[in-house]
Motif scaffolding. Structure first.
Motif, PDB file in Angstrom:
ATOM      1  N   PRO A  97       0.773  -1.221  -0.160  1.00 36.47           N
ATOM      2  CA  PRO A  97      -0.056  -0.002  -0.097  1.00 36.47           C
ATOM      3  C   PRO A  97       0.836   1.182   0.166  1.00 36.47           C
ATOM      4  CG  PRO A  97      -0.969  -1.632   1.557  1.00 36.47           C
ATOM      5  CD  PRO A  97       0.362  -2.203   0.843  1.00 36.47           C
ATOM      6  N   GLU A  98       1.916   1.257   0.881  1.00 35.58           N
ATOM      7  CA  GLU A  98       2.652   2.641   0.860  1.00 35.58           C
ATOM      8  C   GLU A  98       3.218   2.779  -0.570  1.00 35.58           C
ATOM      9  OE1 GLU A  98       4.624   5.929   2.538  1.00 35.58           O
ATOM     10  OE2 GLU A  98       2.911   4.866   2.936  1.00 35.58           O
ATOM     11  N   ARG A 100       2.200   2.044  -3.464  1.00 35.24           N
ATOM     12  CA  ARG A 100       1.223   2.184  -4.188  1.00 35.24           C
ATOM     13  C   ARG A 100       1.146   3.854  -4.141  1.00 35.24           C
ATOM     14  NH1 ARG A 100      -1.629  -2.455  -2.490  1.00 35.24           N
ATOM     15  NH2 ARG A 100      -3.344  -0.962  -1.766  1.00 35.24           N
ATOM     16  N   ARG A 101       0.796   4.007  -2.830  1.00 35.81           N
ATOM     17  CA  ARG A 101       0.286   5.636  -2.448  1.00 35.81           C
ATOM     18  C   ARG A 101       1.521   6.554  -3.179  1.00 35.81           C
ATOM     19  NH1 ARG A 101       1.746   9.363   0.756  1.00 35.81           N
ATOM     20  NH2 ARG A 101       3.156   7.956   1.980  1.00 35.81           N
ATOM     21  N   ARG A 102       2.416   6.274  -2.883  1.00 33.65           N
ATOM     22  CA  ARG A 102       3.691   7.138  -3.146  1.00 33.65           C
ATOM     23  C   ARG A 102       3.800   7.039  -4.719  1.00 33.65           C
ATOM     24  NH1 ARG A 102       8.468   4.662   0.540  1.00 33.65           N
ATOM     25  NH2 ARG A 102       9.671   6.385  -0.865  1.00 33.65           N
ATOM     26  N   ALA A 104       1.469   6.960  -7.034  1.00 33.53           N
ATOM     27  CA  ALA A 104       0.148   7.698  -7.453  1.00 33.53           C
ATOM     28  C   ALA A 104       0.404   9.175  -7.011  1.00 33.53           C
ATOM     29  CB  ALA A 104      -1.103   7.377  -6.596  1.00 33.53           C
ATOM     30  N   GLU A 105       1.062   9.579  -6.027  1.00 38.38           N
ATOM     31  CA  GLU A 105       1.144  10.684  -5.549  1.00 38.38           C
ATOM     32  C   GLU A 105       2.555  11.462  -6.649  1.00 38.38           C
ATOM     33  OE1 GLU A 105       1.932  11.206  -1.397  1.00 38.38           O
ATOM     34  OE2 GLU A 105      -0.082  10.947  -1.074  1.00 38.38           O
ATOM     35  N   ALA A 128      -5.272   3.539  -6.013  1.00 41.80           N
ATOM     36  CA  ALA A 128      -4.294   4.480  -5.415  1.00 41.80           C
ATOM     37  C   ALA A 128      -4.372   5.629  -6.307  1.00 41.80           C
ATOM     38  CB  ALA A 128      -2.971   3.773  -5.421  1.00 41.80           C
ATOM     39  N   LYS A 131      -7.331   7.697  -5.802  1.00 38.05           N
ATOM     40  CA  LYS A 131      -7.285   8.567  -4.502  1.00 38.05           C
ATOM     41  C   LYS A 131      -6.400   9.719  -4.678  1.00 38.05           C
ATOM     42  CE  LYS A 131      -6.886   7.880   0.399  1.00 38.05           C
ATOM     43  NZ  LYS A 131      -6.543   6.969   1.440  1.00 38.05           N
ATOM     44  N   ALA A 132      -5.284   9.589  -5.288  1.00 40.92           N
ATOM     45  CA  ALA A 132      -4.424  10.652  -5.482  1.00 40.92           C
ATOM     46  C   ALA A 132      -4.790  11.746  -6.657  1.00 40.92           C
ATOM     47  CB  ALA A 132      -3.005  10.106  -5.815  1.00 40.92           C
ATOM     48  N   SER A 170      -7.746   6.677 -14.167  1.00 40.15           N
ATOM     49  CA  SER A 170      -6.625   6.455 -13.027  1.00 40.15           C
ATOM     50  C   SER A 170      -5.453   5.754 -13.759  1.00 40.15           C
ATOM     51  CB  SER A 170      -7.082   5.730 -11.858  1.00 40.15           C
ATOM     52  OG  SER A 170      -7.774   4.368 -12.245  1.00 40.15           O
TER      53      SER A 170
END
Length: 373
Positions: A97-98, A100-102, A104-105, A128, A131-132, A170
């Motif tokens: 998850p982390e 993917r989040r980074r 995407a950001e 991700a 959301k971003a 996305s």
């Protein structure tokens, strides 16, 4: 192996702290010019893998020589290399998850592409990015017999491509990713293996096209296959990494000459108490435990000053060198120069490197050192 002129004598004489990574800039420039000349001749884009150097300095050199994007393994590296290029390929499944989040950001600030080989990966990256508020480019990873990652068949690749194309804003379907890492034959014997890769890619691309999908990017390559990449006719870009420095893997496999190795470890002899042997201050925390790919019994690197010596055993801080085949032994306090078997993990073990020209030495950070997530 014949003795070569030691281009690293300046670093030895400067009494840099050992063990130290030294990189010879003129050799790097030669390696860059050679690869980009080949790529231009064959109409290939270059997206070098920065895992070898983990350095913004060398990434900038690669871009200056014509690289139109950069490849990384992990998101931490992507965040560093985004300061150099606005087109980054993460050539590793971004699953946790982390990560993917980074990713995407980061995709809000520059073009981010990710190689994917699972439905889970597609779904997770789509969530991700949504959301971003960003869009991630997807390259479908196709296994071309390296058997590490990648979907097994063209039909599997089509299924993932269709999933990506239906994911909305996305995700963006950018093409195909492959890695011919199993090919270590001499360059003039790679034709049959690379033609098999090309046939599989052509089948996959044709299947996509029959379903209304396009592979705008076909991204592949490795240092061992770099100068035979034109045999993979579907390929649009190559991602070699080691070529920028080279190492004993590429030397002993015949892909470069010893003098084309741009990076070395300067070591100090700390003991000669055991007859016929010396100990250098570079163990597996410096040279890693990697054996040579094609010649695993050749030792843990090549000692330039004593070409018949063999680095026979490594512990954490000790490198044991057998001098049975040599006419002379070094003395305690002498410095020797080692070309490692595999330069990429050696770079990652260093906080900094010494960059040398014929006249100067400067210290630069290994910017993405240790960024494993």
């Amino acid at each position: 192996m014949d003795r070569m002129v030691n281009k690293f004598e300046l670093a030895k004489a400067e009494l840099v702290a050992t063990p130290s990574l030294v990189v010879d800039l003129p050799t790097v420039e030669k390696n860059l010019n050679r690869l980009h000349g080949y790529a231009a001749e064959h109409g290939l884009n270059v997206r070098p893998h920065t895992k070898t150097h983990k350095s913004r300095y060398f990434a900038e050199l690669q871009v200056d020589h014509g690289s139109y994007g950069l490849t990384v393994a992990k998101v931490g590296e992507a965040e560093v290399m985004a300061h150099v290029s606005n087109d980054i390929l993460i050539a590793y499944p971004a699953i946790d998850p982390e990560r993917r989040r980074r990713a995407a950001e980061l995709a809000r600030e520059c073009t981010v592409r990710v190689a994917v080989d699972s439905q889970y990966g597609v779904t997770a990256l789509a969530a991700a990015a949504e959301k971003a508020g960003s869009t991630i480019g997807i390259l479908v990873d196709l296994n071309v017999d390296s058997n590490r990652t990648g979907v097994a068949t063209p039909a599997d690749a089509l299924q993932l491509a269709q999933q990506v194309s239906q994911a909305g804003k996305s995700l963006r379907l950018d093409g195909i990713f492959f890695y011919p890492g199993q090919i270590w034959a001499p360059a003039d014997q790679q034709g049959e293996s690379l033609q098999a890769v090309d046939a599989l890619l052509a089948e996959t691309i044709a299947l996509w096209e029959s379903h209304g999908l396009t592979a705008g990017i076909v991204s592949g390559g490795s240092t061992p296959t770099a100068y035979q990449s034109h045999l993979v006719r579907s390929q649009t870009e190559i991602r070699p990494g080691t070529y920028v420095f080279n190492d004993m893997n590429t030397v002993r496999a015949g892909f470069c000459e010893l003098d084309e190795c741009a990076a070395a470890i300067i070591c100090t002899v700390v003991s000669t108490a055991v007859p016929g042997k010396c100990v250098i201050d570079a163990g597996n925390k410096t040279l890693t435990s990697d054996r040579n790919v094609l010649h695993p019994d050749s030792g843990h690197g090549h000692v330039i000053e004593y070409p018949q010596a063999r680095i026979v055993r490594l512990s954490e801080e000790h490198g044991e060198v057998d001098f049975a085949g040599c006419d002379a032994l070094p003395r305690v306090g002498d410095r020797v120069t080692v070309i490692p078997n595999h330069i990429c993990p050696c770079v990652n073990l260093q906080d900094r490197f010494y960059l040398q020209t014929p006249e100067t030495i400067q210290t630069l950070d290994v910017d993405a050192r240790g960024m494993l997530s």
